[in-house]
Design a protein around this motif. Structure first.
Motif, PDB file in Angstrom:
ATOM      1  N   ALA A  60     -10.430  25.669  45.679  1.00 37.82           N
ATOM      2  CA  ALA A  60      -9.005  25.451  45.322  1.00 37.82           C
ATOM      3  C   ALA A  60      -8.714  23.766  45.721  1.00 37.82           C
ATOM      4  O   ALA A  60      -8.341  23.043  45.121  1.00 37.82           O
ATOM      5  CB  ALA A  60      -8.044  26.384  45.956  1.00 37.82           C
ATOM      6  N   VAL A  61      -9.215  23.867  46.895  1.00 33.09           N
ATOM      7  CA  VAL A  61      -9.000  22.457  47.456  1.00 33.09           C
ATOM      8  C   VAL A  61     -10.072  21.365  46.811  1.00 33.09           C
ATOM      9  O   VAL A  61      -9.356  20.129  46.473  1.00 33.09           O
ATOM     10  CB  VAL A  61      -9.442  22.205  49.161  1.00 33.09           C
ATOM     11  CG1 VAL A  61      -9.673  20.930  49.566  1.00 33.09           C
ATOM     12  CG2 VAL A  61      -8.605  23.079  50.142  1.00 33.09           C
ATOM     13  N   ALA A  62     -11.077  21.655  46.258  1.00 32.33           N
ATOM     14  CA  ALA A  62     -11.821  20.859  45.397  1.00 32.33           C
ATOM     15  C   ALA A  62     -11.266  20.547  44.164  1.00 32.33           C
ATOM     16  O   ALA A  62     -11.213  19.408  43.753  1.00 32.33           O
ATOM     17  CB  ALA A  62     -13.203  21.508  45.361  1.00 32.33           C
ATOM     18  N   VAL A  63     -10.560  21.631  43.591  1.00 30.51           N
ATOM     19  CA  VAL A  63     -10.106  21.428  42.169  1.00 30.51           C
ATOM     20  C   VAL A  63      -8.758  20.373  42.515  1.00 30.51           C
ATOM     21  O   VAL A  63      -8.561  19.516  41.622  1.00 30.51           O
ATOM     22  CB  VAL A  63      -9.289  22.814  41.587  1.00 30.51           C
ATOM     23  CG1 VAL A  63      -8.438  22.510  40.356  1.00 30.51           C
ATOM     24  CG2 VAL A  63     -10.788  23.515  41.078  1.00 30.51           C
ATOM     25  N   VAL A  64      -8.028  20.744  43.498  1.00 30.03           N
ATOM     26  CA  VAL A  64      -6.567  19.633  43.878  1.00 30.03           C
ATOM     27  C   VAL A  64      -7.305  18.243  43.806  1.00 30.03           C
ATOM     28  O   VAL A  64      -6.741  17.475  43.404  1.00 30.03           O
ATOM     29  CB  VAL A  64      -5.939  20.241  44.771  1.00 30.03           C
ATOM     30  CG1 VAL A  64      -4.830  19.309  45.476  1.00 30.03           C
ATOM     31  CG2 VAL A  64      -5.353  21.618  44.455  1.00 30.03           C
ATOM     32  N   LEU A  65      -8.228  18.168  44.567  1.00 28.88           N
ATOM     33  CA  LEU A  65      -8.843  16.718  45.035  1.00 28.88           C
ATOM     34  C   LEU A  65      -9.329  16.053  43.801  1.00 28.88           C
ATOM     35  O   LEU A  65      -8.895  15.060  43.682  1.00 28.88           O
ATOM     36  CB  LEU A  65     -10.002  16.993  46.144  1.00 28.88           C
ATOM     37  CG  LEU A  65     -10.739  15.502  46.310  1.00 28.88           C
ATOM     38  CD1 LEU A  65      -9.903  14.659  47.235  1.00 28.88           C
ATOM     39  CD2 LEU A  65     -12.006  16.025  47.125  1.00 28.88           C
ATOM     40  N   ALA A  66     -10.260  16.867  43.001  1.00 30.21           N
ATOM     41  CA  ALA A  66     -10.734  16.129  41.630  1.00 30.21           C
ATOM     42  C   ALA A  66      -9.525  15.911  40.942  1.00 30.21           C
ATOM     43  O   ALA A  66      -9.539  14.792  40.382  1.00 30.21           O
ATOM     44  CB  ALA A  66     -11.567  17.278  40.939  1.00 30.21           C
ATOM     45  N   CYS A  67      -8.276  16.719  40.802  1.00 33.39           N
ATOM     46  CA  CYS A  67      -7.515  16.282  39.920  1.00 33.39           C
ATOM     47  C   CYS A  67      -6.650  14.899  40.414  1.00 33.39           C
ATOM     48  O   CYS A  67      -6.395  14.005  39.496  1.00 33.39           O
ATOM     49  CB  CYS A  67      -6.427  17.475  39.849  1.00 33.39           C
ATOM     50  SG  CYS A  67      -6.996  18.922  38.787  1.00 33.39           S
ATOM     51  N   ILE A  68      -6.364  14.932  41.843  1.00 33.91           N
ATOM     52  CA  ILE A  68      -5.833  13.623  42.256  1.00 33.91           C
ATOM     53  C   ILE A  68      -6.668  12.309  41.905  1.00 33.91           C
ATOM     54  O   ILE A  68      -6.415  11.486  41.487  1.00 33.91           O
ATOM     55  CB  ILE A  68      -5.625  13.819  43.686  1.00 33.91           C
ATOM     56  CG1 ILE A  68      -4.592  14.752  43.812  1.00 33.91           C
ATOM     57  CG2 ILE A  68      -5.258  12.471  44.269  1.00 33.91           C
ATOM     58  CD1 ILE A  68      -4.323  15.390  45.485  1.00 33.91           C
ATOM     59  N   VAL A  69      -8.000  12.656  42.119  1.00 29.78           N
ATOM     60  CA  VAL A  69      -9.067  11.600  41.917  1.00 29.78           C
ATOM     61  C   VAL A  69      -9.097  10.990  40.659  1.00 29.78           C
ATOM     62  O   VAL A  69      -9.001   9.814  40.325  1.00 29.78           O
ATOM     63  CB  VAL A  69     -10.312  11.848  42.699  1.00 29.78           C
ATOM     64  CG1 VAL A  69     -11.349  10.807  42.190  1.00 29.78           C
ATOM     65  CG2 VAL A  69     -10.343  11.813  44.147  1.00 29.78           C
ATOM     66  N   MET A  70      -9.095  11.970  39.813  1.00 32.53           N
ATOM     67  CA  MET A  70      -9.210  11.704  38.265  1.00 32.53           C
ATOM     68  C   MET A  70      -7.786  10.926  37.862  1.00 32.53           C
ATOM     69  O   MET A  70      -7.970  10.158  37.042  1.00 32.53           O
ATOM     70  CB  MET A  70      -9.786  12.741  37.614  1.00 32.53           C
ATOM     71  CG  MET A  70     -11.060  13.160  37.790  1.00 32.53           C
ATOM     72  SD  MET A  70     -11.622  14.520  36.605  1.00 32.53           S
ATOM     73  CE  MET A  70     -12.919  15.475  37.491  1.00 32.53           C
ATOM     74  N   TYR A  71      -6.782  11.610  38.303  1.00 30.07           N
ATOM     75  CA  TYR A  71      -5.738  11.109  37.687  1.00 30.07           C
ATOM     76  C   TYR A  71      -5.412   9.764  38.163  1.00 30.07           C
ATOM     77  O   TYR A  71      -5.055   8.804  37.599  1.00 30.07           O
ATOM     78  CB  TYR A  71      -4.404  11.905  38.311  1.00 30.07           C
ATOM     79  CG  TYR A  71      -3.093  11.288  37.962  1.00 30.07           C
ATOM     80  CD1 TYR A  71      -2.396  11.298  36.646  1.00 30.07           C
ATOM     81  CD2 TYR A  71      -2.403  10.442  39.032  1.00 30.07           C
ATOM     82  CE1 TYR A  71      -1.221  10.853  36.384  1.00 30.07           C
ATOM     83  CE2 TYR A  71      -1.170   9.836  38.924  1.00 30.07           C
ATOM     84  CZ  TYR A  71      -0.625  10.167  37.472  1.00 30.07           C
ATOM     85  OH  TYR A  71       0.786   9.531  37.260  1.00 30.07           O
TER      86      TYR A  71
END
Length: 170
Positions: free
Chosen positions: A95-106
């Motif tokens: 869950a933490v990795a998904v949120v981090l990935a979304c923030i970085v890609m955005y």
């Protein structure tokens, strides 16, 4: 019936236990290795995508941000997918990795892309200033900061593919 253990049995048992738990030269951290490999491969591929687009070799692209594919997206997507494979998609780490990935890609395709475009405009304005202006000799701003959505998607796919193949090789 009682079993009789010989010294050879004890030695063989101890040897197999020690070899399976002894640390290898490289620790086996699938998410970390997947992320680093994806980052390195994305940066390396930028040399070839620059050549394809601009018909010139530029090895400095390996150290620059921006360009095709997004190494930021490749890194966080490989990390996320590898954590999903290792810990499961229901784990808090995933869950933490998904949120981090979304923030970085955005951020890569939004904020950083627009900051780069603003830097291009500011560089153009400074170039048009008269030579006697105090800002006419200012060093140009870096304008290759962000990524287009296609570059972000390409980096994300690269990271997913690397994590998948790293899992298969593990």
């Amino acid at each position: 019936m009682d079993e009789v253990l010989t010294m050879a049995d004890v030695t063989a048992s101890t040897h197999t236990t020690t070899t399976s738990t002894s640390p290898s030269l490289l620790p086996s951290n699938l998410p970390l290795f997947s992320a680093f490999l994806s980052f390195a491969l994305a940066q390396f591929l930028k040399i070839f995508t620059t050549w394809y687009k601009e018909k010139r070799w530029d090895s400095k692209r390996m150290l620059d941000s921006g360009g095709m594919p997004s190494s930021h997206s490749a890194t966080v997507s490989a990390l996320t997918v590898a954590i999903g494979f290792q810990e499961g998609t229901g784990s808090p780490a995933f869950a933490v990795a998904v949120v981090l990935a979304c923030i970085v890609m955005y951020d890569a395709s939004g904020v950083r892309l627009h900051a780069g475009r603003q830097a291009e405009l500011l560089n153009q304005i400074v170039c048009e200033l008269p030579p006697e202006h105090p800002l006419s000799n200012v060093r140009p701003l870096r304008d290759s900061l962000g990524h287009t959505p296609l570059q972000v998607v390409a980096g994300g796919l690269l990271g997913c593919i690397i994590a998948f193949f790293m899992r298969k090789s593990n």
